[in-house]
Write an enzyme that holds these catalytic residues in place. Structure first.
Site, PDB file in Angstrom:
ATOM      1  N   HIS A 163       0.814  -1.216   0.000  1.00 56.81           N
ATOM      2  CA  HIS A 163       0.000   0.000   0.000  1.00 56.81           C
ATOM      3  C   HIS A 163       0.841   1.256   0.000  1.00 56.81           C
ATOM      4  CE1 HIS A 163      -4.009  -1.460  -0.078  1.00 56.81           C
ATOM      5  NE2 HIS A 163      -3.687  -2.414   0.780  1.00 56.81           N
ATOM      6  N   GLU A 223     -26.346  -0.506 -10.036  1.00 54.99           N
ATOM      7  CA  GLU A 223     -25.364  -1.055  -9.091  1.00 54.99           C
ATOM      8  C   GLU A 223     -25.839  -2.360  -8.468  1.00 54.99           C
ATOM      9  OE1 GLU A 223     -24.291   2.011  -6.302  1.00 54.99           O
ATOM     10  OE2 GLU A 223     -26.356   2.620  -6.001  1.00 54.99           O
ATOM     11  N   ASP A 259     -20.530  -1.036  -6.112  1.00 50.43           N
ATOM     12  CA  ASP A 259     -21.582  -1.918  -5.601  1.00 50.43           C
ATOM     13  C   ASP A 259     -21.940  -3.007  -6.595  1.00 50.43           C
ATOM     14  OD1 ASP A 259     -22.246  -1.201  -2.930  1.00 50.43           O
ATOM     15  OD2 ASP A 259     -22.950   0.723  -3.693  1.00 50.43           O
ATOM     16  N   CYS A 289     -19.695   5.663 -12.871  1.00 54.31           N
ATOM     17  CA  CYS A 289     -19.172   6.543 -11.822  1.00 54.31           C
ATOM     18  C   CYS A 289     -18.494   5.764 -10.698  1.00 54.31           C
ATOM     19  CB  CYS A 289     -20.265   7.451 -11.274  1.00 54.31           C
ATOM     20  SG  CYS A 289     -21.595   6.552 -10.471  1.00 54.31           S
TER      21      CYS A 289
HETATM   22  C1  PEP Z   1     -20.717   2.657  -6.647  1.00 55.60           C
HETATM   23  O1  PEP Z   1     -21.333   1.842  -5.950  1.00 55.60           O
HETATM   24  O2  PEP Z   1     -19.952   2.326  -7.574  1.00 55.60           O
HETATM   25  C2  PEP Z   1     -20.849   4.109  -6.389  1.00 55.60           C
HETATM   26  C3  PEP Z   1     -20.347   5.009  -7.209  1.00 55.60           C
HETATM   27  O3  PEP Z   1     -21.503   4.467  -5.255  1.00 55.60           O
HETATM   28  P1  PEP Z   1     -20.838   4.428  -3.790  1.00 55.60           P
HETATM   29  O4  PEP Z   1     -19.375   4.109  -3.969  1.00 55.60           O
HETATM   30  O5  PEP Z   1     -21.064   5.784  -3.212  1.00 55.60           O
HETATM   31  O6  PEP Z   1     -21.614   3.346  -3.144  1.00 55.60           O
HETATM   32 MG    MG Z   2     -22.881   2.532  -4.650  1.00 54.74          MG
END
Ligand code: PEP
Ligand code: MG
Length: 554
Positions: free
Chosen positions: A199, A444, A468, A515
């Site tokens: 890391h 998601e 997700d 995203c």
């Molecule tokens: C995702 O699940 O990819 C997302 C962009 O939402 P979060 O990471 O806020 O759950």
């Molecule tokens: Mg999400």
């Protein structure tokens, strides 16, 4: 290595694995950590020791939270995940039980932490898996932080008073040490241990600091000596002679010129559309959690904001925000966008994002439980307050609203009905809003992707939350480091679901973006474009790299 050579100022060369190409020169400074705080106190009474441990646990949690936020701000969300893993280690039931067991046996808090950490680290190492061995190192980092809280000591070898930039030398650096270092003073770092995938190396790469890991050892006599660090070659030359200096300076000029040129090239892409070689335009948007990140996003050429994680405002309060408070916040954010599109995601709490005043029920499996849109549909007043605030802000710019955690067409329709009710109310109250506001959902869950054809009829756009979508498709908890590799090795099912969603939304004349963190994975950019993705939304540090990559794609 020859100590006599150093004392005689003869040059000495060390070899290691270079991280983030770069050439730097300067004095070496040794960072001498004391991994074990060692100073064992005489044991107070057991109640006192338990209370000291609880206090240290609380403060370490707060510190990890601060470190994570700092790392997100300075380096990026993905790299900051290590602190989430550390926070999880602090919650680990076996670890806490082992500490309690040692306290029950009459150990002081320090000894209890050390014993528990060692026992767990050994168990992880004994499995013979390099990944789990690396987690044992993380466990030591967490234990060291706990011990520092217990003793109130600063890290040994603290270099915060150094006045001149230096190359830092350490036997190893933990992620927390890497992030808290005063970066403006560090030219580069050299560690005796570590691997390119540890890391700390990942953080060094993300921070763009030249580093050399796995060097073995560097004699302490080198402390203060002038040295040349060539991360591309993987060498550290201590006390170089005139010829070595000359050759290095020449290379340094070349490397720096190239880096500057690349930086200039990246900067030249700002405000230029990201167009593939075959002429397809891809929108490059930013993911932001707070309004103040928007200025940075625009400075780095974001075409818009593809994900505003609206739950952060709720997380920063100790009561429900009012509609006017939400409106004021969205209004500022929308105005700062200079007319570019901003996708505001409605509340996504539950699972790993808990807010005490929501008083959510305790759940066995919160990630599979009451979260995101499920809460909004069950507690309509909270949802309506937020939707009304978003709608009112939409009068001041280019706003889209997006709902997370959808699994069915019915949920989408239910959201739409509530959105329409809010519009009718605002209309009656004579309040301004954008009547054509775009409405979209996040893909998601596998269910949303599978049902994307039906769902696409109800919305203007999809945005794929790969974080997700990966966890739910692969049944691999996104918070659990033990299954991280499963996610990394199984991208294909996720890509196929994205393909289904992309085809469906395009059949219905909508657009689709990504995203989740995968949007910034440059190995996948070409594939995303081939699948028909219209927009990629990434955190600010990745904006220009993704833009560059798109221009190189077919
Ligand atoms: C995702 O699940 O990819 C997302 C962009 O939402 P979060 O990471 O806020 O759950
Ligand atoms: Mg999400």
């Amino acid at each position: 290595m020859n100590t006599a050579d150093i004392k005689n100022e003869k040059s000495v060369r060390y070899h290691g694995v270079g991280i983030s190409n770069g050439c730097v020169s300067g004095p070496l400074r040794f960072f001498r950590q004391r991994r074990k705080m060692g100073r064992i106190r005489a044991c107070g009474d057991q109640r006192e020791e338990r209370a000291r441990f609880e206090q240290a646990l609380l403060r370490t949690r707060e510190q990890l939270d601060t470190l994570q936020r700092r790392a997100i701000r300075e380096i990026g969300k993905k790299e900051a995940e290590i602190f989430e893993i550390h926070a999880m280690m602090l919650e680990d039931e076996d670890f806490l039980e082992a500490v309690q067991g040692a306290l029950d046996d009459g150990a002081c808090a320090e000894t209890a932490v050390e014993r528990a950490a060692e026992k767990h680290a050994q168990a992880l190492r004994s499995l013979g898996d390099p990944y789990l061995s690396a987690r044992a190192e993380d466990l030591h980092d967490v234990a060291t932080q706990l011990l520092r809280q217990l003793s109130g000591e600063r890290p040994d070898g603290d270099l915060s008073t150094e006045r001149e930039p230096y190359i830092l030398v350490a036997d190893d650096l933990s992620p927390s040490e890497t992030v808290t270092m005063e970066k403006s003073m560090i030219l580069g770092f050299v560690t005796f241990g570590g691997t390119p995938n540890s890391h700390t190396s990942i953080l060094a790469r993300a921070m763009g600091i030249p580093a050399l890991v796995g060097v073995g050892a560097v004699s302490e006599d080198c402390d203060g000596a002038y040295a040349l660090l060539d991360a591309a070659e993987g060498t550290l030359t201590v006390s170089p002679d005139a010829e070595e200096r000359c050759a290095f300076e020449e290379k340094q000029r070349e490397v720096n010129d190239l880096a500057r040129e690349h930086d200039r090239y990246l900067r030249s892409l700002i405000n230029k559309p990201a167009i593939t070689r075959s002429g397809r335009k891809i929108l490059i948007y930013a993911n932001v959690g707070e309004g103040r990140e928007i200025a940075q996003a625009l400075l780095n050429g974001a075409d818009g904001v593809g994900l505003l994680r609206s739950e952060f405002l709720y997380l920063s309060m100790d009561r429900y925000p009012t509609e006017d408070e939400l409106f004021a916040s969205y209004h500022d954010v929308v105005q700062s966008m200079q007319g570019k599109r901003i996708v505001i995601r409605t509340l996504d709490i539950g699972a790993d994002k808990q807010i005490p005043y929501f008083a959510l029920p305790q759940e066995e499996n919160p990630a599979l439980g009451f979260r995101g849109v499920r809460i909004c549909l069950a507690r309509e007043e909270i949802f309506k307050t937020q939707l009304r605030a978003i709608l009112r802000a939409s009068a001041y710019g280019n706003v889209s609203v997006m709902v997370p955690m959808i699994v069915s067409e019915d949920e989408v329709r239910a959201c739409r009905v509530i959105l329409n009710e809010c519009m009718e109310e605002l209309e009656r109250e004579g309040k301004k809003f954008d009547h054509g506001i775009e409405f979209g959902i996040m893909i998601e869950t596998p269910a949303a992707a599978i049902m994307s054809d039906e769902i696409a009829r109800e919305v203007d756009f999809f945005s794929v939350g790969t974080n997700d979508l990966t966890q739910y498709t692969l049944a691999a908890d996104r918070q659990n480091p033990l299954v991280e590799r499963i996610c990394e090795e199984n991208r294909e099912p996720i890509l196929r679901l994205i393909e289904m969603a992309a085809e469906a939304i395009h059949r219905h004349d909508g657009w689709i973006g990504i995203c989740g963190e995968l949007a910034a994975d440059l190995h996948l950019t070409q594939r995303f474009i081939d699948l028909g993705i219209d927009e990629l939304s990434v955190s600010v540090p990745y904006l220009l790299g993704v833009r560059e990559k798109v221009t190189e794609c077919k």
